[in-house]
Design a protein around this motif. Sequence first.
Motif, PDB file in Angstrom:
ATOM      1  N   GLY A  87       0.798  -1.206   0.000  1.00  0.00           N
ATOM      2  CA  GLY A  87       0.000   0.000   0.000  1.00  0.00           C
ATOM      3  C   GLY A  87       0.835   1.261   0.000  1.00  0.00           C
ATOM      4  O   GLY A  87       1.998   1.262   0.407  1.00  0.00           O
ATOM      5  N   PRO A  88       0.237   2.373  -0.441  1.00  0.00           N
ATOM      6  CA  PRO A  88       0.967   3.636  -0.582  1.00  0.00           C
ATOM      7  C   PRO A  88       1.576   4.156   0.716  1.00  0.00           C
ATOM      8  O   PRO A  88       2.737   4.557   0.731  1.00  0.00           O
ATOM      9  N   ARG A  89       0.823   4.170   1.802  1.00  0.00           N
ATOM     10  CA  ARG A  89       1.354   4.699   3.062  1.00  0.00           C
ATOM     11  C   ARG A  89       2.527   3.864   3.545  1.00  0.00           C
ATOM     12  O   ARG A  89       3.547   4.390   3.972  1.00  0.00           O
ATOM     13  N   SER A  90       2.384   2.581   3.452  1.00  0.00           N
ATOM     14  CA  SER A  90       3.454   1.667   3.856  1.00  0.00           C
ATOM     15  C   SER A  90       4.701   1.875   2.995  1.00  0.00           C
ATOM     16  O   SER A  90       5.828   1.854   3.488  1.00  0.00           O
ATOM     17  N   ARG A  91       4.496   2.101   1.693  1.00  0.00           N
ATOM     18  CA  ARG A  91       5.632   2.351   0.786  1.00  0.00           C
ATOM     19  C   ARG A  91       6.351   3.644   1.135  1.00  0.00           C
ATOM     20  O   ARG A  91       7.573   3.715   1.138  1.00  0.00           O
ATOM     21  N   VAL A  92       5.579   4.678   1.424  1.00  0.00           N
ATOM     22  CA  VAL A  92       6.182   5.972   1.758  1.00  0.00           C
ATOM     23  C   VAL A  92       6.971   5.867   3.063  1.00  0.00           C
ATOM     24  O   VAL A  92       8.095   6.371   3.163  1.00  0.00           O
ATOM     25  N   ALA A  93       6.412   5.209   4.061  1.00  0.00           N
ATOM     26  CA  ALA A  93       7.129   5.027   5.333  1.00  0.00           C
ATOM     27  C   ALA A  93       8.398   4.194   5.114  1.00  0.00           C
ATOM     28  O   ALA A  93       9.464   4.517   5.651  1.00  0.00           O
ATOM     29  N   ALA A  94       8.279   3.134   4.322  1.00  0.00           N
ATOM     30  CA  ALA A  94       9.449   2.293   4.036  1.00  0.00           C
ATOM     31  C   ALA A  94      10.509   3.081   3.282  1.00  0.00           C
ATOM     32  O   ALA A  94      11.715   2.941   3.537  1.00  0.00           O
ATOM     33  N   LEU A  95      10.065   3.919   2.354  1.00  0.00           N
ATOM     34  CA  LEU A  95      10.991   4.771   1.609  1.00  0.00           C
ATOM     35  C   LEU A  95      11.723   5.711   2.557  1.00  0.00           C
ATOM     36  O   LEU A  95      12.952   5.853   2.488  1.00  0.00           O
ATOM     37  N   ALA A  96      10.998   6.356   3.451  1.00  0.00           N
ATOM     38  CA  ALA A  96      11.608   7.295   4.400  1.00  0.00           C
ATOM     39  C   ALA A  96      12.619   6.582   5.291  1.00  0.00           C
ATOM     40  O   ALA A  96      13.738   7.064   5.483  1.00  0.00           O
ATOM     41  N   HIS A  97      12.227   5.444   5.820  1.00  0.00           N
ATOM     42  CA  HIS A  97      13.158   4.682   6.673  1.00  0.00           C
ATOM     43  C   HIS A  97      14.377   4.217   5.869  1.00  0.00           C
ATOM     44  O   HIS A  97      15.507   4.288   6.358  1.00  0.00           O
ATOM     45  N   GLY A  98      14.142   3.764   4.640  1.00  0.00           N
ATOM     46  CA  GLY A  98      15.249   3.331   3.788  1.00  0.00           C
ATOM     47  C   GLY A  98      16.222   4.456   3.499  1.00  0.00           C
ATOM     48  O   GLY A  98      17.443   4.268   3.522  1.00  0.00           O
ATOM     49  N   ASP A 143      18.364   8.494 -11.528  1.00  0.00           N
ATOM     50  CA  ASP A 143      17.750   7.249 -11.077  1.00  0.00           C
ATOM     51  C   ASP A 143      17.464   7.275  -9.574  1.00  0.00           C
ATOM     52  O   ASP A 143      16.439   6.748  -9.137  1.00  0.00           O
ATOM     53  N   ALA A 144      18.347   7.871  -8.804  1.00  0.00           N
ATOM     54  CA  ALA A 144      18.097   7.986  -7.364  1.00  0.00           C
ATOM     55  C   ALA A 144      16.853   8.832  -7.114  1.00  0.00           C
ATOM     56  O   ALA A 144      16.022   8.492  -6.260  1.00  0.00           O
ATOM     57  N   PHE A 145      16.700   9.915  -7.859  1.00  0.00           N
ATOM     58  CA  PHE A 145      15.501  10.740  -7.735  1.00  0.00           C
ATOM     59  C   PHE A 145      14.275   9.946  -8.192  1.00  0.00           C
ATOM     60  O   PHE A 145      13.215   9.997  -7.558  1.00  0.00           O
ATOM     61  N   ALA A 146      14.426   9.186  -9.264  1.00  0.00           N
ATOM     62  CA  ALA A 146      13.315   8.362  -9.763  1.00  0.00           C
ATOM     63  C   ALA A 146      12.883   7.337  -8.721  1.00  0.00           C
ATOM     64  O   ALA A 146      11.689   7.043  -8.596  1.00  0.00           O
ATOM     65  N   ALA A 147      13.839   6.812  -7.967  1.00  0.00           N
ATOM     66  CA  ALA A 147      13.495   5.845  -6.911  1.00  0.00           C
ATOM     67  C   ALA A 147      12.628   6.497  -5.840  1.00  0.00           C
ATOM     68  O   ALA A 147      11.754   5.844  -5.259  1.00  0.00           O
ATOM     69  N   LEU A 148      12.855   7.766  -5.570  1.00  0.00           N
ATOM     70  CA  LEU A 148      11.985   8.507  -4.644  1.00  0.00           C
ATOM     71  C   LEU A 148      10.625   8.759  -5.297  1.00  0.00           C
ATOM     72  O   LEU A 148       9.576   8.525  -4.691  1.00  0.00           O
ATOM     73  N   LEU A 149      10.651   9.234  -6.511  1.00  0.00           N
ATOM     74  CA  LEU A 149       9.437   9.595  -7.237  1.00  0.00           C
ATOM     75  C   LEU A 149       8.487   8.413  -7.401  1.00  0.00           C
ATOM     76  O   LEU A 149       7.269   8.573  -7.307  1.00  0.00           O
ATOM     77  N   GLU A 150       9.036   7.228  -7.614  1.00  0.00           N
ATOM     78  CA  GLU A 150       8.207   6.038  -7.828  1.00  0.00           C
ATOM     79  C   GLU A 150       7.225   5.807  -6.684  1.00  0.00           C
ATOM     80  O   GLU A 150       6.083   5.423  -6.914  1.00  0.00           O
ATOM     81  N   SER A 151       7.658   6.009  -5.464  1.00  0.00           N
ATOM     82  CA  SER A 151       6.785   5.797  -4.315  1.00  0.00           C
ATOM     83  C   SER A 151       6.006   7.038  -3.932  1.00  0.00           C
ATOM     84  O   SER A 151       4.917   6.934  -3.356  1.00  0.00           O
ATOM     85  N   LEU A 152       6.544   8.197  -4.221  1.00  0.00           N
ATOM     86  CA  LEU A 152       5.916   9.436  -3.755  1.00  0.00           C
ATOM     87  C   LEU A 152       4.891  10.010  -4.721  1.00  0.00           C
ATOM     88  O   LEU A 152       3.992  10.740  -4.304  1.00  0.00           O
TER      89      LEU A 152
END
Length: 192
Positions: A85-96, A131-140
Amino acid sequence: MSVQERKERERAERERLIVATARELAEQQGWDAVTTRRLAERIEYSQPVLYSHFRGKREIIGAVALEGATEMAAALRAATAAADGPRSRVAALAHGYLDFAESNPAVYDALFQLDGGLAYAQEDTPAPLKDAFAALLESLSEVAGDGVEPGLFTEVFWASLHGLATLTRAGRLLPQDAARRVELLTDRLAVL
């Protein structure tokens, strides 16, 4: 293998050795300890050989940053891969993101604090940085909200993460509140 191919392979190996050694030295002792003289001694090549690969410390920092961007993109994608889910992805992204910054301080500095001669947010930005920015963008992008440009939202969220990473590392934020900060950031910025 031709003589030319062998020479190119040896050159690439020397370049990888220079970057790895600079990174190792920076992680152990900080970027001030990374000098062309020390690198030449550590890799057991002369300074002219080192300069045949990089014009100086600035280019070495840039090479470490590009390597780090590739690693960060992979770490962010790995962190979000299992999220549901989106919220879980965003939290995982932030922690990562914060975990990467904490685990790789010299690389993080090369990416975002030091001048490595790299163009950011430009047409000629190197592919690993894009690509690093794209990795953020993909979830956000999926949580930016109606009428909000996903790229702009990603920049704001990223700036928030960068602030958290930088202030935490500097000892300006209490470490015991780290998880609550990510939760607050996710809850307030991510429209779900």
